[in-house]
Design a protein around this motif. Structure first.
Motif, PDB file in Angstrom:
ATOM      1  N   HIS A 124       0.841  -1.188   0.000  1.00 58.06           N
ATOM      2  CA  HIS A 124       0.000   0.000   0.000  1.00 58.06           C
ATOM      3  C   HIS A 124       0.881   1.245   0.000  1.00 58.06           C
ATOM      4  O   HIS A 124       1.790   1.371   0.818  1.00 58.06           O
ATOM      5  CB  HIS A 124      -0.910   0.024   1.225  1.00 58.06           C
ATOM      6  CG  HIS A 124      -1.916  -1.090   1.261  1.00 58.06           C
ATOM      7  ND1 HIS A 124      -3.170  -0.979   0.702  1.00 58.06           N
ATOM      8  CD2 HIS A 124      -1.838  -2.355   1.770  1.00 58.06           C
ATOM      9  CE1 HIS A 124      -3.835  -2.113   0.878  1.00 58.06           C
ATOM     10  NE2 HIS A 124      -3.050  -2.966   1.523  1.00 58.06           N
ATOM     11  N   GLY A 125       0.596   2.161  -0.927  1.00 54.59           N
ATOM     12  CA  GLY A 125       1.288   3.439  -0.898  1.00 54.59           C
ATOM     13  C   GLY A 125       2.353   3.603  -1.949  1.00 54.59           C
ATOM     14  O   GLY A 125       2.360   2.945  -2.987  1.00 54.59           O
ATOM     15  N   SER A 126       3.296   4.491  -1.646  1.00 58.61           N
ATOM     16  CA  SER A 126       4.277   4.991  -2.601  1.00 58.61           C
ATOM     17  C   SER A 126       5.203   3.905  -3.137  1.00 58.61           C
ATOM     18  O   SER A 126       5.572   2.961  -2.436  1.00 58.61           O
ATOM     19  CB  SER A 126       5.113   6.086  -1.936  1.00 58.61           C
ATOM     20  OG  SER A 126       6.222   6.434  -2.721  1.00 58.61           O
ATOM     21  N   MET A 127       5.619   4.103  -4.392  1.00 58.11           N
ATOM     22  CA  MET A 127       6.612   3.227  -4.994  1.00 58.11           C
ATOM     23  C   MET A 127       7.990   3.412  -4.351  1.00 58.11           C
ATOM     24  O   MET A 127       8.855   2.552  -4.480  1.00 58.11           O
ATOM     25  CB  MET A 127       6.719   3.495  -6.500  1.00 58.11           C
ATOM     26  CG  MET A 127       5.491   3.131  -7.302  1.00 58.11           C
ATOM     27  SD  MET A 127       5.107   1.349  -7.255  1.00 58.11           S
ATOM     28  CE  MET A 127       3.824   1.285  -5.991  1.00 58.11           C
ATOM     29  N   ALA A 128       8.176   4.514  -3.651  1.00 56.11           N
ATOM     30  CA  ALA A 128       9.468   4.757  -3.010  1.00 56.11           C
ATOM     31  C   ALA A 128       9.779   3.723  -1.942  1.00 56.11           C
ATOM     32  O   ALA A 128      10.948   3.484  -1.625  1.00 56.11           O
ATOM     33  CB  ALA A 128       9.497   6.159  -2.402  1.00 56.11           C
ATOM     34  N   THR A 129       8.742   3.083  -1.378  1.00 53.92           N
ATOM     35  CA  THR A 129       8.961   2.103  -0.313  1.00 53.92           C
ATOM     36  C   THR A 129       8.607   0.678  -0.738  1.00 53.92           C
ATOM     37  O   THR A 129       8.624  -0.223   0.092  1.00 53.92           O
ATOM     38  CB  THR A 129       8.136   2.473   0.929  1.00 53.92           C
ATOM     39  OG1 THR A 129       6.740   2.549   0.570  1.00 53.92           O
ATOM     40  CG2 THR A 129       8.574   3.810   1.495  1.00 53.92           C
ATOM     41  N   LEU A 139      -3.285  -2.652  -8.668  1.00 55.23           N
ATOM     42  CA  LEU A 139      -4.734  -2.703  -8.499  1.00 55.23           C
ATOM     43  C   LEU A 139      -5.323  -1.291  -8.459  1.00 55.23           C
ATOM     44  O   LEU A 139      -6.421  -1.043  -8.977  1.00 55.23           O
ATOM     45  CB  LEU A 139      -5.072  -3.450  -7.209  1.00 55.23           C
ATOM     46  CG  LEU A 139      -4.525  -4.885  -7.137  1.00 55.23           C
ATOM     47  CD1 LEU A 139      -4.705  -5.451  -5.745  1.00 55.23           C
ATOM     48  CD2 LEU A 139      -5.204  -5.770  -8.170  1.00 55.23           C
ATOM     49  N   VAL A 140      -4.613  -0.360  -7.839  1.00 62.58           N
ATOM     50  CA  VAL A 140      -4.985   1.055  -7.831  1.00 62.58           C
ATOM     51  C   VAL A 140      -3.721   1.851  -8.131  1.00 62.58           C
ATOM     52  O   VAL A 140      -2.718   1.710  -7.434  1.00 62.58           O
ATOM     53  CB  VAL A 140      -5.564   1.488  -6.459  1.00 62.58           C
ATOM     54  CG1 VAL A 140      -5.883   2.985  -6.468  1.00 62.58           C
ATOM     55  CG2 VAL A 140      -6.797   0.681  -6.105  1.00 62.58           C
ATOM     56  N   SER A 141      -3.762   2.674  -9.170  1.00 62.44           N
ATOM     57  CA  SER A 141      -2.584   3.477  -9.513  1.00 62.44           C
ATOM     58  C   SER A 141      -3.055   4.812 -10.086  1.00 62.44           C
ATOM     59  O   SER A 141      -3.944   5.440  -9.524  1.00 62.44           O
ATOM     60  CB  SER A 141      -1.683   2.720 -10.493  1.00 62.44           C
ATOM     61  OG  SER A 141      -2.390   2.356 -11.669  1.00 62.44           O
ATOM     62  N   GLU A 142      -2.446   5.256 -11.182  1.00 65.08           N
ATOM     63  CA  GLU A 142      -2.843   6.520 -11.800  1.00 65.08           C
ATOM     64  C   GLU A 142      -4.341   6.498 -12.116  1.00 65.08           C
ATOM     65  O   GLU A 142      -4.876   5.457 -12.502  1.00 65.08           O
ATOM     66  CB  GLU A 142      -2.049   6.726 -13.099  1.00 65.08           C
ATOM     67  CG  GLU A 142      -0.555   6.856 -12.898  1.00 65.08           C
ATOM     68  CD  GLU A 142      -0.135   8.225 -12.346  1.00 65.08           C
ATOM     69  OE1 GLU A 142      -1.044   9.054 -12.073  1.00 65.08           O
ATOM     70  OE2 GLU A 142       1.058   8.440 -12.180  1.00 65.08           O
ATOM     71  N   PRO A 143      -5.042   7.623 -11.964  1.00 65.96           N
ATOM     72  CA  PRO A 143      -4.542   8.966 -11.604  1.00 65.96           C
ATOM     73  C   PRO A 143      -4.548   9.247 -10.109  1.00 65.96           C
ATOM     74  O   PRO A 143      -4.399  10.395  -9.697  1.00 65.96           O
ATOM     75  CB  PRO A 143      -5.558   9.871 -12.324  1.00 65.96           C
ATOM     76  CG  PRO A 143      -6.841   9.110 -12.232  1.00 65.96           C
ATOM     77  CD  PRO A 143      -6.460   7.655 -12.371  1.00 65.96           C
ATOM     78  N   VAL A 175      -2.376   0.726  -4.623  1.00 64.53           N
ATOM     79  CA  VAL A 175      -2.413  -0.639  -4.094  1.00 64.53           C
ATOM     80  C   VAL A 175      -1.768  -1.543  -5.135  1.00 64.53           C
ATOM     81  O   VAL A 175      -2.216  -1.602  -6.283  1.00 64.53           O
ATOM     82  CB  VAL A 175      -3.851  -1.104  -3.801  1.00 64.53           C
ATOM     83  CG1 VAL A 175      -3.837  -2.531  -3.249  1.00 64.53           C
ATOM     84  CG2 VAL A 175      -4.538  -0.152  -2.831  1.00 64.53           C
ATOM     85  N   THR A 176      -0.717  -2.239  -4.741  1.00 62.04           N
ATOM     86  CA  THR A 176       0.053  -3.058  -5.670  1.00 62.04           C
ATOM     87  C   THR A 176       0.219  -4.459  -5.116  1.00 62.04           C
ATOM     88  O   THR A 176       0.697  -4.633  -3.986  1.00 62.04           O
ATOM     89  CB  THR A 176       1.457  -2.459  -5.907  1.00 62.04           C
ATOM     90  OG1 THR A 176       1.336  -1.080  -6.253  1.00 62.04           O
ATOM     91  CG2 THR A 176       2.192  -3.208  -7.005  1.00 62.04           C
ATOM     92  N   GLU A 177      -0.163  -5.472  -5.911  1.00 63.24           N
ATOM     93  CA  GLU A 177       0.084  -6.855  -5.503  1.00 63.24           C
ATOM     94  C   GLU A 177       1.426  -7.297  -6.073  1.00 63.24           C
ATOM     95  O   GLU A 177       1.661  -7.227  -7.277  1.00 63.24           O
ATOM     96  CB  GLU A 177      -1.020  -7.786  -6.004  1.00 63.24           C
ATOM     97  CG  GLU A 177      -0.810  -9.229  -5.522  1.00 63.24           C
ATOM     98  CD  GLU A 177      -1.939 -10.168  -5.906  1.00 63.24           C
ATOM     99  OE1 GLU A 177      -2.779 -10.465  -5.041  1.00 63.24           O
ATOM    100  OE2 GLU A 177      -1.970 -10.584  -7.086  1.00 63.24           O
ATOM    101  N   LEU A 178       2.307  -7.752  -5.204  1.00 61.08           N
ATOM    102  CA  LEU A 178       3.602  -8.290  -5.614  1.00 61.08           C
ATOM    103  C   LEU A 178       3.441  -9.790  -5.844  1.00 61.08           C
ATOM    104  O   LEU A 178       2.954 -10.500  -4.960  1.00 61.08           O
ATOM    105  CB  LEU A 178       4.666  -8.026  -4.550  1.00 61.08           C
ATOM    106  CG  LEU A 178       4.731  -6.606  -3.967  1.00 61.08           C
ATOM    107  CD1 LEU A 178       5.935  -6.460  -3.059  1.00 61.08           C
ATOM    108  CD2 LEU A 178       4.741  -5.565  -5.059  1.00 61.08           C
TER     109      LEU A 178
END
Length: 276
Positions: free
Chosen positions: A219-224, A252-256, A263-266
Protein backbone atom coordinates in the motif's frame (compact mmCIF):
# COMPACT_ATOMS: atom_id res chain seq x y z
CA UNK A 1 49.64 36.57 19.69
CA UNK A 2 49.19 32.89 20.41
CA UNK A 3 51.60 30.06 19.82
CA UNK A 4 50.32 27.24 17.65
CA UNK A 5 49.86 25.06 20.74
CA UNK A 6 47.86 27.75 22.53
CA UNK A 7 45.79 28.51 19.45
CA UNK A 8 45.07 24.80 18.95
CA UNK A 9 44.08 24.31 22.59
CA UNK A 10 41.74 27.31 22.69
CA UNK A 11 40.28 26.48 19.27
CA UNK A 12 39.89 22.80 20.29
CA UNK A 13 41.75 21.40 17.28
CA UNK A 14 45.01 19.52 16.91
CA UNK A 15 48.34 21.13 16.12
CA UNK A 16 48.62 18.70 13.21
CA UNK A 17 45.35 20.02 11.77
CA UNK A 18 46.55 23.62 12.00
CA UNK A 19 49.77 22.70 10.24
CA UNK A 20 47.76 21.05 7.46
CA UNK A 21 45.49 24.08 7.12
CA UNK A 22 48.61 26.23 6.76
CA UNK A 23 50.07 23.91 4.11
CA UNK A 24 46.95 24.09 1.93
CA UNK A 25 46.51 27.84 2.42
CA UNK A 26 43.25 27.52 4.34
CA UNK A 27 44.40 29.18 7.58
CA UNK A 28 47.90 30.63 7.55
CA UNK A 29 49.51 31.93 10.77
CA UNK A 30 49.58 35.66 11.41
CA UNK A 31 53.34 35.39 11.82
CA UNK A 32 56.05 32.79 11.22
CA UNK A 33 59.40 33.32 12.94
CA UNK A 34 61.99 33.44 10.14
CA UNK A 35 64.63 31.77 12.31
CA UNK A 36 62.74 29.13 14.32
CA UNK A 37 59.77 28.63 11.97
CA UNK A 38 57.42 28.87 14.94
CA UNK A 39 53.88 29.78 13.95
CA UNK A 40 51.92 32.45 15.83
CA UNK A 41 48.24 33.30 15.48
CA UNK A 42 46.23 36.44 16.09
CA UNK A 43 43.10 36.42 18.26
CA UNK A 44 40.95 37.49 15.31
CA UNK A 45 41.77 34.16 13.60
CA UNK A 46 39.59 32.24 16.06
CA UNK A 47 36.58 33.48 14.10
CA UNK A 48 38.08 32.15 10.86
CA UNK A 49 38.85 28.81 12.52
CA UNK A 50 35.26 28.63 13.76
CA UNK A 51 33.92 29.14 10.23
CA UNK A 52 36.26 26.47 8.92
CA UNK A 53 35.08 23.97 11.51
CA UNK A 54 31.43 24.87 10.95
CA UNK A 55 31.50 24.30 7.19
CA UNK A 56 33.64 21.20 7.60
CA UNK A 57 31.06 19.82 10.05
CA UNK A 58 28.35 20.47 7.43
CA UNK A 59 30.15 18.02 5.17
CA UNK A 60 32.00 20.31 2.79
CA UNK A 61 35.38 19.27 1.39
CA UNK A 62 38.40 21.31 2.44
CA UNK A 63 38.75 22.83 -1.03
CA UNK A 64 35.12 23.99 -0.79
CA UNK A 65 35.71 25.32 2.73
CA UNK A 66 38.71 27.27 1.43
CA UNK A 67 36.59 28.93 -1.27
CA UNK A 68 33.87 29.80 1.25
CA UNK A 69 36.10 31.11 4.03
CA UNK A 70 38.25 33.13 1.63
CA UNK A 71 35.12 34.71 0.09
CA UNK A 72 35.77 33.19 -3.32
CA UNK A 73 32.06 32.37 -3.74
CA UNK A 74 29.14 34.79 -3.86
CA UNK A 75 26.26 34.71 -1.39
CA UNK A 76 24.06 33.21 -4.10
CA UNK A 77 26.58 30.48 -4.87
CA UNK A 78 26.97 29.71 -1.15
CA UNK A 79 23.22 29.28 -0.86
CA UNK A 80 23.27 26.88 -3.83
CA UNK A 81 26.07 24.88 -2.20
CA UNK A 82 24.17 24.69 1.09
CA UNK A 83 20.96 23.62 -0.65
CA UNK A 84 22.82 20.92 -2.59
CA UNK A 85 24.42 19.68 0.63
CA UNK A 86 21.03 19.62 2.34
CA UNK A 87 19.52 17.59 -0.54
CA UNK A 88 22.42 15.14 -0.33
CA UNK A 89 22.04 14.70 3.43
CA UNK A 90 18.24 14.27 3.08
CA UNK A 91 18.72 11.64 0.39
CA UNK A 92 21.17 9.69 2.57
CA UNK A 93 18.80 9.95 5.52
CA UNK A 94 15.99 8.49 3.39
CA UNK A 95 18.26 5.65 2.27
CA UNK A 96 19.37 4.97 5.84
CA UNK A 97 15.76 5.06 7.08
CA UNK A 98 14.76 2.56 4.40
CA UNK A 99 17.73 0.37 5.29
CA UNK A 100 16.74 0.54 8.96
CA UNK A 101 13.22 -0.61 8.13
CA UNK A 102 14.63 -3.53 6.12
CA UNK A 103 16.87 -4.50 9.04
CA UNK A 104 13.87 -4.38 11.39
CA UNK A 105 11.91 -6.53 8.96
CA UNK A 106 14.76 -9.06 8.81
CA UNK A 107 15.00 -9.11 12.62
CA UNK A 108 11.27 -9.74 12.81
CA UNK A 109 11.64 -12.71 10.48
CA UNK A 110 14.46 -14.16 12.59
CA UNK A 111 12.05 -13.97 15.54
CA UNK A 112 9.30 -15.67 13.55
CA UNK A 113 7.27 -12.47 13.17
CA UNK A 114 5.98 -11.53 9.72
CA UNK A 115 5.28 -7.87 9.03
CA UNK A 116 3.31 -8.67 5.88
CA UNK A 117 0.47 -11.02 4.96
CA UNK A 118 1.46 -13.51 2.26
CA UNK A 119 -0.81 -15.67 0.13
CA UNK A 120 0.27 -18.56 -2.07
CA UNK A 121 -1.85 -19.07 -5.16
CA UNK A 122 -1.80 -19.81 -8.87
CA UNK A 123 -1.84 -17.01 -11.45
CA UNK A 124 -3.98 -17.37 -14.56
CA UNK A 125 -2.75 -16.75 -18.10
CA UNK A 126 -3.11 -13.05 -18.89
CA UNK A 127 -3.25 -11.36 -22.30
CA UNK A 128 -1.35 -8.06 -22.22
CA UNK A 129 -0.37 -5.18 -24.44
CA UNK A 130 3.10 -4.05 -23.42
CA UNK A 131 5.89 -1.58 -24.12
CA UNK A 132 9.52 -2.13 -23.19
CA UNK A 133 12.34 0.21 -22.16
CA UNK A 134 15.71 -0.11 -20.43
CA UNK A 135 16.53 1.32 -16.98
CA UNK A 136 19.96 1.81 -15.42
CA UNK A 137 19.29 -0.74 -12.67
CA UNK A 138 16.86 -2.03 -10.08
CA UNK A 139 15.42 0.18 -7.37
CA UNK A 140 12.81 2.97 -7.42
CA UNK A 141 15.44 5.61 -8.15
CA UNK A 142 16.24 3.89 -11.46
CA UNK A 143 12.87 2.40 -12.40
CA UNK A 144 10.55 5.25 -11.39
CA UNK A 145 11.66 7.84 -14.00
CA UNK A 146 11.47 5.19 -16.75
CA UNK A 147 8.25 3.31 -16.08
CA UNK A 148 5.97 6.28 -15.35
CA UNK A 149 5.99 7.71 -18.89
CA UNK A 150 5.70 4.20 -20.35
CA UNK A 151 2.11 3.77 -19.14
CA UNK A 152 1.08 7.13 -20.58
CA UNK A 153 2.70 6.20 -23.91
CA UNK A 154 1.01 2.79 -23.91
CA UNK A 155 -2.40 4.24 -23.04
CA UNK A 156 -2.12 6.75 -25.90
CA UNK A 157 -1.15 4.02 -28.39
CA UNK A 158 -4.02 1.77 -27.32
CA UNK A 159 -6.42 4.69 -27.46
CA UNK A 160 -5.42 5.51 -31.03
CA UNK A 161 -6.34 1.98 -32.03
CA UNK A 162 -9.62 2.02 -30.12
CA UNK A 163 -8.51 -0.71 -27.70
CA UNK A 164 -10.18 -1.08 -24.32
CA UNK A 165 -7.70 -1.91 -21.58
CA UNK A 166 -7.18 -2.13 -17.84
CA UNK A 167 -8.03 -0.76 -15.41
CA UNK A 168 -5.27 -2.78 -13.74
CA UNK A 169 -1.72 -2.62 -15.02
CA UNK A 170 1.31 -4.89 -14.77
CA UNK A 171 5.08 -4.30 -14.55
CA UNK A 172 7.91 -6.81 -14.96
CA UNK A 173 11.68 -6.40 -14.72
CA UNK A 174 14.46 -8.52 -16.23
CA UNK A 175 18.23 -8.14 -15.99
CA UNK A 176 19.95 -7.24 -19.27
CA UNK A 177 22.56 -9.82 -20.30
CA UNK A 178 24.69 -7.54 -22.48
CA UNK A 179 26.76 -4.35 -22.27
CA UNK A 180 28.15 -3.85 -18.78
CA UNK A 181 25.41 -6.03 -17.28
CA UNK A 182 24.01 -3.32 -15.01
CA UNK A 183 20.84 -2.42 -16.90
CA UNK A 184 17.40 -3.97 -16.67
CA UNK A 185 14.55 -4.37 -19.15
CA UNK A 186 11.33 -2.78 -17.93
CA UNK A 187 7.97 -4.03 -19.24
CA UNK A 188 4.84 -1.91 -18.68
CA UNK A 189 1.55 -3.57 -19.64
CA UNK A 190 -2.24 -3.38 -19.52
CA UNK A 191 -4.58 -6.35 -19.66
CA UNK A 192 -6.46 -6.52 -22.99
CA UNK A 193 -9.16 -8.68 -24.51
CA UNK A 194 -8.66 -11.84 -26.60
CA UNK A 195 -9.18 -10.13 -29.97
CA UNK A 196 -6.50 -7.44 -29.52
CA UNK A 197 -3.35 -7.92 -31.61
CA UNK A 198 0.05 -6.25 -31.85
CA UNK A 199 0.03 -2.83 -33.48
CA UNK A 200 2.24 0.23 -33.78
CA UNK A 201 3.28 1.38 -30.31
CA UNK A 202 2.79 -1.87 -28.40
CA UNK A 203 3.21 -5.64 -28.47
CA UNK A 204 0.42 -8.03 -27.52
CA UNK A 205 1.34 -11.33 -25.91
CA UNK A 206 0.10 -13.76 -23.31
CA UNK A 207 1.70 -14.15 -19.94
CA UNK A 208 1.70 -17.88 -19.20
CA UNK A 209 -0.09 -19.19 -16.11
CA UNK A 210 1.94 -19.67 -12.93
CA UNK A 211 1.30 -22.82 -10.90
CA UNK A 212 2.37 -21.27 -7.60
CA UNK A 213 3.21 -17.71 -6.59
CA UNK A 214 3.86 -16.02 -3.26
CA UNK A 215 1.96 -12.75 -3.21
CA UNK A 216 1.51 -9.82 -0.88
CA UNK A 217 -0.04 -6.37 -1.16
CA UNK A 218 1.92 -3.14 -0.94
CA UNK A 219 0.00 0.00 0.00
CA UNK A 220 1.29 3.44 -0.90
CA UNK A 221 4.28 4.99 -2.60
CA UNK A 222 6.61 3.23 -4.99
CA UNK A 223 9.47 4.76 -3.01
CA UNK A 224 8.96 2.10 -0.31
CA UNK A 225 7.92 -0.85 -2.45
CA UNK A 226 11.47 -2.24 -2.30
CA UNK A 227 11.02 -2.81 1.43
CA UNK A 228 7.87 -4.85 0.83
CA UNK A 229 9.75 -6.91 -1.75
CA UNK A 230 12.51 -7.49 0.82
CA UNK A 231 9.94 -8.75 3.31
CA UNK A 232 8.31 -11.01 0.73
CA UNK A 233 11.69 -12.50 -0.21
CA UNK A 234 12.47 -13.10 3.46
CA UNK A 235 9.10 -14.83 3.89
CA UNK A 236 9.78 -17.05 0.87
CA UNK A 237 13.15 -18.11 2.27
CA UNK A 238 11.83 -18.66 5.79
CA UNK A 239 8.84 -20.71 4.68
CA UNK A 240 10.63 -23.26 2.54
CA UNK A 241 10.17 -21.87 -0.98
CA UNK A 242 12.58 -20.82 -3.70
CA UNK A 243 12.18 -18.46 -6.65
CA UNK A 244 11.14 -20.01 -9.96
CA UNK A 245 10.42 -17.13 -12.33
CA UNK A 246 10.42 -13.41 -13.03
CA UNK A 247 8.37 -11.40 -10.56
CA UNK A 248 5.42 -9.19 -11.45
CA UNK A 249 3.89 -6.08 -9.95
CA UNK A 250 0.11 -5.98 -10.42
CA UNK A 251 -1.21 -2.46 -9.88
CA UNK A 252 -4.73 -2.70 -8.50
CA UNK A 253 -4.99 1.06 -7.83
CA UNK A 254 -2.58 3.48 -9.51
CA UNK A 255 -2.84 6.52 -11.80
CA UNK A 256 -4.54 8.97 -11.60
CA UNK A 257 -4.70 8.42 -7.83
CA UNK A 258 -1.88 9.95 -5.74
CA UNK A 259 0.78 7.38 -4.85
CA UNK A 260 -0.18 7.26 -1.19
CA UNK A 261 -3.45 5.63 -2.34
CA UNK A 262 -1.86 3.08 -4.68
CA UNK A 263 -2.41 -0.64 -4.09
CA UNK A 264 0.05 -3.06 -5.67
CA UNK A 265 0.08 -6.85 -5.50
CA UNK A 266 3.60 -8.29 -5.61
CA UNK A 267 3.66 -11.65 -7.39
CA UNK A 268 6.70 -13.93 -7.17
CA UNK A 269 6.57 -17.39 -8.82
CA UNK A 270 7.93 -20.01 -6.42
CA UNK A 271 8.36 -23.75 -5.93
CA UNK A 272 8.77 -25.73 -2.76
CA UNK A 273 12.39 -26.31 -1.81
CA UNK A 274 13.31 -29.98 -1.93
CA UNK A 275 14.75 -29.81 1.59
CA UNK A 276 11.65 -28.07 2.98
Amino acid sequence: MFSIGEFASIGRVSVRMLRHYDEIGLLTPARVDPITGYRSYDGSQFEVLGRILMFKDLGFRLDEVTQIVQAQVSDGRLREMLEAKRDDVARRLDLDAARLRRIDARLSHTEGISMITVDTKSLPATRIAAVTETAAGFGPQNIGPVIGPMYAQLAQSLGRHGVDFGPSSIAMYEAVDDGDGTGITVHAAFEVGPTVTTAEGYEVRELPPVDLAATTVHHGSMATIGETWEQLMAWIETNGYELSGVCREFYLVSEPQPQENWVTELQQPVVRRQDA
